[in-house]
Scaffold this motif. Structure first.
Motif, short mmCIF file in Angstrom:
data_model
loop_
_atom_site.label_atom_id
_atom_site.label_comp_id
_atom_site.label_asym_id
_atom_site.label_seq_id
_atom_site.Cartn_x
_atom_site.Cartn_y
_atom_site.Cartn_z
N ASN A 50 67.13 40.37 -15.19
CA ASN A 50 68.11 40.85 -16.16
C ASN A 50 69.05 39.75 -16.62
OD1 ASN A 50 67.19 43.45 -16.43
ND2 ASN A 50 68.39 44.22 -14.73
N ARG A 51 69.31 38.74 -15.78
CA ARG A 51 70.13 37.61 -16.21
C ARG A 51 69.45 36.86 -17.35
NH1 ARG A 51 70.43 35.40 -10.77
NH2 ARG A 51 71.30 37.21 -9.76
N GLU A 52 68.13 36.87 -17.36
CA GLU A 52 67.38 36.20 -18.43
C GLU A 52 67.54 36.93 -19.76
OE1 GLU A 52 64.99 33.55 -18.08
OE2 GLU A 52 65.76 33.20 -16.07
N ARG A 53 67.64 38.26 -19.71
CA ARG A 53 67.65 39.07 -20.93
C ARG A 53 69.04 39.46 -21.40
NH1 ARG A 53 63.86 43.93 -19.52
NH2 ARG A 53 65.07 43.75 -17.62
N HIS A 54 69.94 39.78 -20.49
CA HIS A 54 71.25 40.32 -20.86
C HIS A 54 72.32 39.26 -20.65
CE1 HIS A 54 68.84 43.84 -20.71
NE2 HIS A 54 68.87 43.96 -19.39
N ARG A 55 73.43 39.43 -21.38
CA ARG A 55 74.54 38.49 -21.18
C ARG A 55 75.87 39.16 -21.50
NH1 ARG A 55 75.37 34.84 -26.36
NH2 ARG A 55 74.43 36.20 -27.89
N PHE A 56 76.91 38.65 -20.86
CA PHE A 56 78.27 39.09 -21.10
C PHE A 56 78.94 38.06 -22.00
CE2 PHE A 56 77.25 41.24 -17.14
CZ PHE A 56 77.78 42.50 -17.35
N VAL A 57 79.70 38.55 -22.98
CA VAL A 57 80.37 37.67 -23.94
C VAL A 57 81.80 38.16 -24.13
CG1 VAL A 57 80.38 36.88 -26.34
CG2 VAL A 57 78.22 37.18 -25.14
N CYS A 58 82.74 37.22 -24.15
CA CYS A 58 84.13 37.54 -24.47
C CYS A 58 84.33 37.29 -25.96
CB CYS A 58 85.08 36.64 -23.67
SG CYS A 58 84.99 36.91 -21.89
N GLU A 59 84.77 38.31 -26.66
CA GLU A 59 84.97 38.20 -28.11
C GLU A 59 86.44 38.43 -28.43
OE1 GLU A 59 83.84 40.94 -31.79
OE2 GLU A 59 82.09 39.97 -30.89
N ILE A 60 87.04 37.46 -29.10
CA ILE A 60 88.45 37.52 -29.46
C ILE A 60 88.61 38.30 -30.76
CG2 ILE A 60 90.47 36.16 -30.13
CD1 ILE A 60 89.29 33.89 -28.40
N GLN A 61 89.54 39.24 -30.74
CA GLN A 61 89.91 40.00 -31.94
C GLN A 61 91.35 39.63 -32.27
OE1 GLN A 61 87.82 42.34 -33.56
NE2 GLN A 61 86.31 41.40 -32.23
N ALA A 62 91.56 39.07 -33.44
CA ALA A 62 92.92 38.69 -33.84
C ALA A 62 93.76 39.94 -34.04
CB ALA A 62 92.87 37.88 -35.13
N ASP A 63 95.01 39.88 -33.60
CA ASP A 63 95.94 40.99 -33.79
C ASP A 63 96.61 40.84 -35.14
OD1 ASP A 63 95.36 42.05 -31.32
OD2 ASP A 63 96.99 40.99 -30.30
N ALA A 64 95.85 41.11 -36.20
CA ALA A 64 96.39 41.01 -37.56
C ALA A 64 97.14 42.29 -37.90
CB ALA A 64 95.25 40.80 -38.54
N ALA A 65 98.10 42.17 -38.78
CA ALA A 65 98.87 43.33 -39.20
C ALA A 65 97.96 44.31 -39.94
CB ALA A 65 100.01 42.90 -40.11
N GLN A 66 98.01 45.56 -39.57
CA GLN A 66 97.22 46.62 -40.17
C GLN A 66 98.18 47.74 -40.59
OE1 GLN A 66 93.88 46.75 -40.56
NE2 GLN A 66 93.40 44.86 -39.48
N PRO A 67 97.82 48.49 -41.61
CA PRO A 67 98.64 49.66 -41.95
C PRO A 67 98.72 50.61 -40.75
CG PRO A 67 96.95 49.25 -43.63
CD PRO A 67 96.69 48.31 -42.49
N ALA A 68 99.81 51.32 -40.62
CA ALA A 68 100.06 52.18 -39.46
C ALA A 68 98.97 53.22 -39.25
CB ALA A 68 101.41 52.85 -39.59
N ASP A 69 98.35 53.70 -40.33
CA ASP A 69 97.33 54.74 -40.19
C ASP A 69 95.93 54.16 -39.97
OD1 ASP A 69 96.62 55.59 -43.66
OD2 ASP A 69 97.16 53.69 -42.72
N HIS A 70 95.80 52.84 -39.97
CA HIS A 70 94.50 52.22 -39.79
C HIS A 70 94.26 51.88 -38.32
CE1 HIS A 70 90.97 49.83 -40.69
NE2 HIS A 70 91.45 48.92 -39.89
N VAL A 71 93.18 52.38 -37.76
CA VAL A 71 92.80 52.05 -36.39
C VAL A 71 91.48 51.31 -36.45
CG1 VAL A 71 92.19 52.96 -34.13
CG2 VAL A 71 93.97 54.08 -35.49
N SER A 72 91.50 50.03 -36.08
CA SER A 72 90.31 49.21 -36.12
C SER A 72 89.64 49.24 -34.75
CB SER A 72 90.68 47.78 -36.49
OG SER A 72 89.54 46.97 -36.46
N ARG A 73 88.40 49.67 -34.73
CA ARG A 73 87.65 49.71 -33.48
C ARG A 73 86.30 49.06 -33.70
NH1 ARG A 73 88.80 55.79 -31.25
NH2 ARG A 73 91.02 55.49 -30.98
#
Length: 83
Positions: A50-73
């Motif tokens: 499974n180490r050969e096939r799968h991997r863990f990755v850390c992905e950075i999401q910038a905390d950009a200003a969003q409208p109050a009613d917008h939920v980014s997922r």
């Protein structure tokens, strides 16, 4: 800053056909370091094939200003997998 720990579940070692699953997340100035610290132990916990096939990755999401009613997922596919 928010960092997501993503698990790429791939069908083979080429890692060209993968599903992405959110495993965890951290917020704050040290979020990337916190995520990076857990990747080696999680990778080691996978079986050798499974180490050969799968991997863990850390992905950075910038905390950009969003409208109050917008939920980014991030978009994730909800499936059950056995490792």
């Amino acid at each position: 800053m928010t960092v997501f720990l993503l698990l790429y579940l791939c069908t083979d070692a080429t890692r060209t056909d993968c599903q992405v699953v959110k495993a965890d997340s951290w917020s704050g100035p040290y979020a990337n370091e916190q995520c990076s610290d857990v990747v080696p132990s999680l990778t080691k916990a996978l079986t050798a094939p499974n180490r050969e096939r799968h991997r863990f990755v850390c992905e950075i999401q910038a905390d950009a200003a969003q409208p109050a009613d917008h939920v980014s997922r991030p978009t994730f596919i909800h499936q059950s997998f056995r490792l």
